[in-house]
Design a protein around this motif. Structure first.
Motif, PDB file in Angstrom:
ATOM      1  N   GLU A   1      52.639 -74.698 -35.166  1.00 42.84           N
ATOM      2  CA  GLU A   1      51.801 -75.755 -34.515  1.00 42.84           C
ATOM      3  C   GLU A   1      52.422 -76.044 -33.091  1.00 42.84           C
ATOM      4  N   TYR A   2      51.439 -76.214 -32.421  1.00 43.82           N
ATOM      5  CA  TYR A   2      51.569 -76.339 -30.752  1.00 43.82           C
ATOM      6  C   TYR A   2      52.135 -78.077 -30.830  1.00 43.82           C
TER       7      TYR A   2
ATOM      8  N   SER B   1      54.426 -83.302 -37.961  1.00 38.82           N
ATOM      9  CA  SER B   1      53.230 -82.210 -37.667  1.00 38.82           C
ATOM     10  C   SER B   1      52.026 -82.693 -38.509  1.00 38.82           C
ATOM     11  N   ILE B   2      50.920 -82.399 -38.268  1.00 39.64           N
ATOM     12  CA  ILE B   2      49.943 -82.504 -39.124  1.00 39.64           C
ATOM     13  C   ILE B   2      49.873 -81.483 -40.393  1.00 39.64           C
ATOM     14  N   GLY B   3      50.509 -80.336 -40.071  1.00 39.87           N
ATOM     15  CA  GLY B   3      50.727 -79.514 -41.077  1.00 39.87           C
ATOM     16  C   GLY B   3      51.767 -79.782 -42.270  1.00 39.87           C
TER      17      GLY B   3
ATOM     18  N   LEU C   1      47.059 -75.008 -33.192  1.00 37.95           N
ATOM     19  CA  LEU C   1      47.925 -73.766 -33.741  1.00 37.95           C
ATOM     20  C   LEU C   1      48.322 -72.636 -32.732  1.00 37.95           C
ATOM     21  N   TYR C   2      49.083 -72.045 -32.888  1.00 37.09           N
ATOM     22  CA  TYR C   2      49.451 -70.653 -32.010  1.00 37.09           C
ATOM     23  C   TYR C   2      50.054 -69.792 -32.714  1.00 37.09           C
TER      24      TYR C   2
ATOM     25  N   THR D   1      60.672 -75.253 -31.852  1.00 33.39           N
ATOM     26  CA  THR D   1      59.382 -76.395 -31.728  1.00 33.39           C
ATOM     27  C   THR D   1      58.940 -76.597 -30.538  1.00 33.39           C
ATOM     28  N   CYS D   2      59.838 -76.654 -29.588  1.00 36.84           N
ATOM     29  CA  CYS D   2      59.343 -76.852 -27.958  1.00 36.84           C
ATOM     30  C   CYS D   2      59.087 -75.779 -27.011  1.00 36.84           C
ATOM     31  N   ARG D   3      59.198 -74.645 -27.506  1.00 40.09           N
ATOM     32  CA  ARG D   3      59.057 -73.447 -26.605  1.00 40.09           C
ATOM     33  C   ARG D   3      57.797 -73.683 -25.933  1.00 40.09           C
ATOM     34  N   ILE D   4      56.304 -73.761 -26.859  1.00 40.69           N
ATOM     35  CA  ILE D   4      55.274 -73.608 -25.965  1.00 40.69           C
ATOM     36  C   ILE D   4      55.050 -74.831 -25.067  1.00 40.69           C
ATOM     37  N   ALA D   5      55.582 -76.065 -25.759  1.00 39.01           N
ATOM     38  CA  ALA D   5      55.656 -77.209 -24.610  1.00 39.01           C
ATOM     39  C   ALA D   5      56.326 -76.890 -23.326  1.00 39.01           C
TER      40      ALA D   5
END
Lengths: 412, 91, 110
Positions: A111-112, A126-128, A285-286, B49-53
């Motif tokens: 999850e993003y 997270s929503i998941g 999601l990613y 958790t934060c990598r993408i952010a």
């Protein structure tokens, strides 16, 4: 001895394992979770036909099929590294090192995250996480929740929480910032929801598709979007409110919001506090591709697929010999597409391994065709331009084909 | 954005948006250097958790032209394991 | 938190064997085959640990093994993910504690 190690027992991994084992390959599947199924577990929605899609049942079907074929499914196994070996790949797990000529990485998506002040408080998830808690563990995430983020995943899970009798007080947007970006702009959110409206499984997304067909009307729609929002089975969807802080000392007590304009700018003096004992952050999601990266697979950046995706062909091969990918690691799509991709990957592996059935027939071609067909049929589509993303990947694959190491030379 | 000081980006190391922003300004650093200076993404979860952010924030400070390259390298172990496990002891 | 016993689509919750476990010295009941995270939430417990340095409370975040926020000590083994660990009869679970940071400058003293 194992011919194929599948990492991830979701729809793609299990379908891949089943297709490969069906041709006579010996297959081991590993998964971190306590039971097989991946994110099929928890999925629950009504198809446009009125039929219910129950992911738990689908996972059980796949599990039975896998067992009938003698596939070894190992749960509670975490993979922490993957390396090339003399004949194939070494997969490092918390329960030892596995080795096989072929590996299928089907690790799905993550999850993003959308950071919000206070998001480390217990009760923020997270929503998941709320989906798994509700439909898999059958424990309510809380008594009264607020969802931050309005996207397809959020609505699918909102619906699931409502089905389980959990009160979701409202859906609001995240505050617009460097991380949330368009997820914090009402205009952009409405546009993305409308793009998906014709595909949405439930009536909630069809709310405005007739009214907001063209840009002008859509803009007016955003500006005049009712302050209290439109209701989705009783839960207000407040696209003109943004969460600025999650409040609480020991755990979540509420969410502070502000009103925002169509572009996500804060309207001063509009602070409100809403009580809640849980908060779901829905950033979308990613592809979870860390193992492909560790293995040394080249990547392509394709936003329509969800970001960085390992380069792969329609036969689900990567440029690295013996390494295949399937499911959401290749782009965010429905579980049904993941399953079809898994089947294609399993047959593709069988063909390379020299299994007659897969090599001589048109099975693989048909499986690839089936992926395209399913893609057009599915009820849930995460990105409106998924086809564009897929064709970009195919072009990238062709462009690099001559330079990549040709798989299939090391079959032993 | 309001109250950046309270906005934790990296949950494991409690690195805030404000810390990332001021470090990036002060040292005009690359994504990798910013990560090393602040420890953002280097805590227990290894940035899962934060990598993408973090990628998005770093990109907002210093837009990266070559999007095909993953901004921060992935390194094993990608899941926490004991030294015993890495050393080949599996009991 | 309440368990979802009757579900409109998923049906009735299978009647499962109950097991007892300890969390921070107190006894609780769980269903066999469920995760530590689910069992604790079903018992109304959200806080699983505190941040080692700042002491801020933490609970489950991702629930699928990515974020490590739910790490607890299970039968004396530290850093076990509550969301991926099945609860067992007689299990003792301890939440993480704040660590001392004697060498760290406090704000304002720099």
């Amino acid at each position: 001895m194992t011919d194929l190690i599948v990492i991830g027992s979701g729809p793609a991994g299990l379908a891949g394992a089943i297709a490969a084992a069906g041709t006579g390959l010996r297959v081991t599947v590993v998964d971190e979770f306590i039971r097989p199924g991946g994110r099929l577990l928890g999925q629950l929605h009504q198809e446009p036909s009125g039929e219910w899609w129950n992911g738990i049942k689908e996972a059980e079907k796949l599990q039975h099929e896998a067992h009938a074929l003698g596939i070894n499914i190992r749960c509670g196994v975490s993979v922490y590294n993957i390396e090339t070996a003399e004949a194939g790949w070494k997969v490092y797990t918390n329960e030892g090192v596995l080795e096989a000529p072929f590996v299928l990485i089907a690790t799905g998506a993550a999850e993003y995250p959308i950071p919000v002040p206070g998001w480390t408080l217990p009760g923020v998830m997270s929503i998941g996480a709320a989906q798994v808690m509700t439909n898999v563990h059958r424990v309510q995430a809380g008594r009264k929740g607020i969802i931050i983020g309005a996207n397809i995943l959020a609505f699918a899970i909102l619906n699931e929480l409502q089905l389980a009798g959990i009160k979701v007080d409202r859906v609001v947007l995240p505050e617009k910032n460097a991380v949330s970006r368009q997820a914090g702009e009402p205009e952009a959110v409405i546009r993305s929801l409308l793009n998906a409206a014709h595909l949405a499984p439930s009536a909630l997304l069809r709310f405005g598709s007739r009214l907001m067909k063209n840009e002008t009307i859509r803009n007016i729609g955003t500006r005049f979007y009712p302050k209290n929002g439109l209701k989705i089975n009783g839960t207000p969807l407040q696209l003109r409110k943004a969460a600025v802080e999650i409040i609480g000392t020991e755990q979540v007590e509420g969410v502070r919001t502000v009103d925002i304009d169509a572009y996500g700018h804060v309207i001063p003096g509009t602070d409100r506090l809403y009580e809640a004992d849980f908060v779901c952050i829905a950033g979308g999601l990613y592809p979870l591709a860390e193992l492909a990266a560790v293995a040394g697979c080249p990547f392509e950046y394709i936003p329509e697929l969800g970001g960085h995706v390992p380069r792969h062909s329609e036969t689900m091969a990567t440029p690295l010999p013996g390494l295949f990918v399937a499911g959401n690691i290749t782009g965010i799509e429905s579980g049904k597409v993941a399953m079809a991709q898994g089947t294609a990957a399993g047959l593709s592996i069988a063909k390379q391994a020299g299994k007659q059935a897969a090599a001589s027939g048109r099975q693989l071609e048909q499986a690839i065709e089936h992926v395209r067909t399913i893609r057009q049929q599915v009820a849930i589509q995460f990105h409106p331009d998924i086809e564009l993303g897929r064709s970009q990947m195919n072009e990238q694959w062709k462009a690099h084909e001559g330079t990549s190491v040709q798989p299939g030379e090391k079959i032993g | 954005m309001i109250e950046n000081k309270q906005l934790i980006i990296c949950r494991c190391e409690e690195v805030t948006y404000e810390q990332l922003q001021s470090t990036a300004r002060q040292h005009t650093c690359s994504a990798r250097e910013l990560k090393l200076r602040t420890r953002a993404g280097m805590g227990f979860c290894g940035g899962r958790t934060c990598r993408i952010a973090l990628d998005a924030i770093m990109d907002s400070f210093i837009p990266d032209e070559n999007k095909a390259v993953i901004p921060l390298k992935y390194q094993p172990p990608i899941r926490p394991v004991s030294f015993g496990t890495v050393g080949g002891r599996h009991d | 938190m309440t368990r979802i016993i009757d579900h409109a689509i998923l049906g009735k919750l299978d009647s499962l064997k109950k097991v007892s476990f300890q969390f921070n010295g107190k006894s609780y009941e769980a269903y066999e085959h469920e995760t530590v995270a689910a069992a604790l939430l079903a018992n109304g417990i959200r806080q699983l640990r505190v941040h080692e340095e700042s002491g801020t409370p933490r609970g489950i975040y991702c629930n699928i093994g990515h974020c490590m926020e739910c790490r607890v000590t299970v039968n004396h083994q530290p850093n076990v993910r509550a969301c991926l660990t099945k609860v067992e009869e007689g299990m003792t679970i301890e939440s993480g504690r704040r660590h001392p940071t004697p060498l760290k400058k406090t704000e304002g003293l720099q």
